[in-house]
Design a protein around this motif. Structure first.
Motif, PDB file in Angstrom:
ATOM      1  N   TRP A  10       0.812  -1.218   0.000  1.00 48.15           N
ATOM      2  CA  TRP A  10       0.000   0.000   0.000  1.00 48.15           C
ATOM      3  C   TRP A  10       0.843   1.265   0.000  1.00 48.15           C
ATOM      4  CZ3 TRP A  10      -5.161   0.982  -0.489  1.00 48.15           C
ATOM      5  CH2 TRP A  10      -6.027  -0.122  -0.506  1.00 48.15           C
ATOM      6  N   ARG A  12       3.857   1.590  -1.600  1.00 48.76           N
ATOM      7  CA  ARG A  12       4.812   1.637  -2.701  1.00 48.76           C
ATOM      8  C   ARG A  12       4.879   3.046  -3.290  1.00 48.76           C
ATOM      9  NH1 ARG A  12       2.791  -1.260  -6.927  1.00 48.76           N
ATOM     10  NH2 ARG A  12       0.769  -1.344  -5.906  1.00 48.76           N
ATOM     11  N   GLY A  14       4.675   4.221  -6.165  1.00 49.20           N
ATOM     12  CA  GLY A  14       3.651   4.515  -7.157  1.00 49.20           C
ATOM     13  C   GLY A  14       2.299   4.846  -6.551  1.00 49.20           C
ATOM     14  N   LEU A  15       2.018   4.266  -5.373  1.00 41.44           N
ATOM     15  CA  LEU A  15       0.734   4.513  -4.731  1.00 41.44           C
ATOM     16  C   LEU A  15       0.755   5.708  -3.787  1.00 41.44           C
ATOM     17  CD1 LEU A  15      -0.852   1.041  -3.854  1.00 41.44           C
ATOM     18  CD2 LEU A  15      -1.622   2.729  -5.508  1.00 41.44           C
ATOM     19  N   MET A 234      -8.759   2.231  -7.273  1.00 37.89           N
ATOM     20  CA  MET A 234      -7.474   2.192  -7.967  1.00 37.89           C
ATOM     21  C   MET A 234      -6.391   1.588  -7.076  1.00 37.89           C
ATOM     22  SD  MET A 234      -7.683   5.920  -9.862  1.00 37.89           S
ATOM     23  CE  MET A 234      -6.061   5.765 -10.620  1.00 37.89           C
ATOM     24  N   SER A 235      -6.398   1.968  -5.787  1.00 38.47           N
ATOM     25  CA  SER A 235      -5.388   1.447  -4.866  1.00 38.47           C
ATOM     26  C   SER A 235      -5.574  -0.050  -4.662  1.00 38.47           C
ATOM     27  CB  SER A 235      -5.470   2.176  -3.523  1.00 38.47           C
ATOM     28  OG  SER A 235      -5.190   3.546  -3.678  1.00 38.47           O
ATOM     29  N   GLU A 237      -6.970  -2.251  -6.624  1.00 39.65           N
ATOM     30  CA  GLU A 237      -6.610  -2.987  -7.831  1.00 39.65           C
ATOM     31  C   GLU A 237      -5.086  -3.074  -7.971  1.00 39.65           C
ATOM     32  OE1 GLU A 237      -8.535  -1.071 -11.071  1.00 39.65           O
ATOM     33  OE2 GLU A 237     -10.510  -1.988 -10.684  1.00 39.65           O
ATOM     34  N   SER A 238      -4.419  -1.945  -7.642  1.00 43.80           N
ATOM     35  CA  SER A 238      -2.955  -1.946  -7.741  1.00 43.80           C
ATOM     36  C   SER A 238      -2.333  -2.908  -6.736  1.00 43.80           C
ATOM     37  CB  SER A 238      -2.439  -0.532  -7.508  1.00 43.80           C
ATOM     38  OG  SER A 238      -1.025  -0.487  -7.545  1.00 43.80           O
ATOM     39  N   THR A 241      -2.903  -6.519  -7.826  1.00 44.61           N
ATOM     40  CA  THR A 241      -2.004  -6.891  -8.912  1.00 44.61           C
ATOM     41  C   THR A 241      -0.602  -7.182  -8.385  1.00 44.61           C
ATOM     42  OG1 THR A 241      -3.247  -5.558 -10.492  1.00 44.61           O
ATOM     43  CG2 THR A 241      -1.002  -6.148 -11.097  1.00 44.61           C
ATOM     44  N   ALA A 242      -0.120  -6.303  -7.483  1.00 49.37           N
ATOM     45  CA  ALA A 242       1.230  -6.486  -6.900  1.00 49.37           C
ATOM     46  C   ALA A 242       1.272  -7.753  -6.044  1.00 49.37           C
ATOM     47  CB  ALA A 242       1.584  -5.256  -6.068  1.00 49.37           C
TER      48      ALA A 242
END
Length: 247
Positions: A10, A12, A14-15, A234-235, A237-238, A241-242
């Motif tokens: 959570w 990372r 990118g997030l 969005m978070s 889903e990200s 995926t990770a």
């Protein structure tokens, strides 16, 4: 997967940018909504002050019988001059309360010029009885203008009683060119011993004043909720995926 691993997913890089953007957007939406709500409250206050500061003016200088009842006339204090129609032309308006008691208003045509008449509430009585005599000659009364009422029982010619101050219905029963609204008298000498009816307070401002600003406030708060929803989606889903890649 451990809590530490989930937290790292959570947080990372990118997030983190997405988290910061969501917080800033949410704070902005809340602030704008509160600002618009403040503008709405301010407009309500200004409208209330405007109504309270309205001076009493002569009816003849403000409004005529052939003119519609406009918003500027609502709760407007006026001084009306004329002579009351004969006592037997008065009308009782039933189902009117005063201080929690049920009773009726006594409505009398005040002839201001020729056959032009303003319906005036002289006062309130606990029951429909023989109406008191009208003051003789030409008089001057202080009154507050009100719009005509919409619903109520039909006119009873025998009792001279109606369920509300419906101007169109009373136009058919009275031989006058009536104003499109009525007035509540605040002059005790014209009441014939009836209890005066307190007119609505000028400060009773409709909630629709400044409605656009209230709608804007709600709109900004809806944007804020949408921001939270999109951030979470969005978070999540990200992170999912990770997590799948780690697994």
């Amino acid at each position: 997967m451990s809590r530490g691993t989930t937290a790292r997913l959570w947080l990372r890089p990118g997030l983190v940018g997405l988290h910061v953007f969501a917080v800033v957007a949410l704070v902005f939406c809340v602030f704008m909504g509160l600002w618009q709500l403040g503008v709405y409250d301010s407009r309500q206050g200004h409208e209330r002050a405007d109504q309270q500061d309205v001076p009493r003016v002569a009816l003849s200088a403000l409004w005529g019988p052939d003119e519609p009842f406009e918003a500027r006339l609502n709760h407007r204090p006026v001084k009306a001059e004329g002579s009351f129609a004969p006592a037997d032309e008065q009308v009782w308006v039933s189902d009117k309360k005063l201080g929690g008691r049920s009773g009726a208003w006594l409505l009398a045509p005040l002839i201001v010029d020729g056959d032009r008449a303003l319906l005036v509430v002289r006062g309130w009585a606990p029951a429909v009885t023989d109406p008191p005599e009208v003051p003789p000659g030409r008089i001057s009364i202080d009154a507050v203008l009100e719009p005509g009422e919409a619903s109520g029982s039909a006119f009873d010619p025998d009792r001279r009683e109606i369920g509300s101050v419906r101007i169109p219905a009373l136009t058919n029963e009275l031989p006058y060119d009536l104003f499109s609204g009525f007035a509540i008298s605040t002059t005790a000498s014209s009441s014939g011993g009836l209890e005066l009816v307190p007119p609505p307070e000028p400060g009773d401002v409709s909630w629709t004043v400044g409605l656009r600003n209230l709608a804007y406030a709600l709109q900004w708060w809806i944007f804020g909720l949408f921001t939270v929803f999109m951030w979470w989606r969005m978070s999540a889903e990200s992170v999912a995926t990770a997590r799948a890649k780690v697994a």
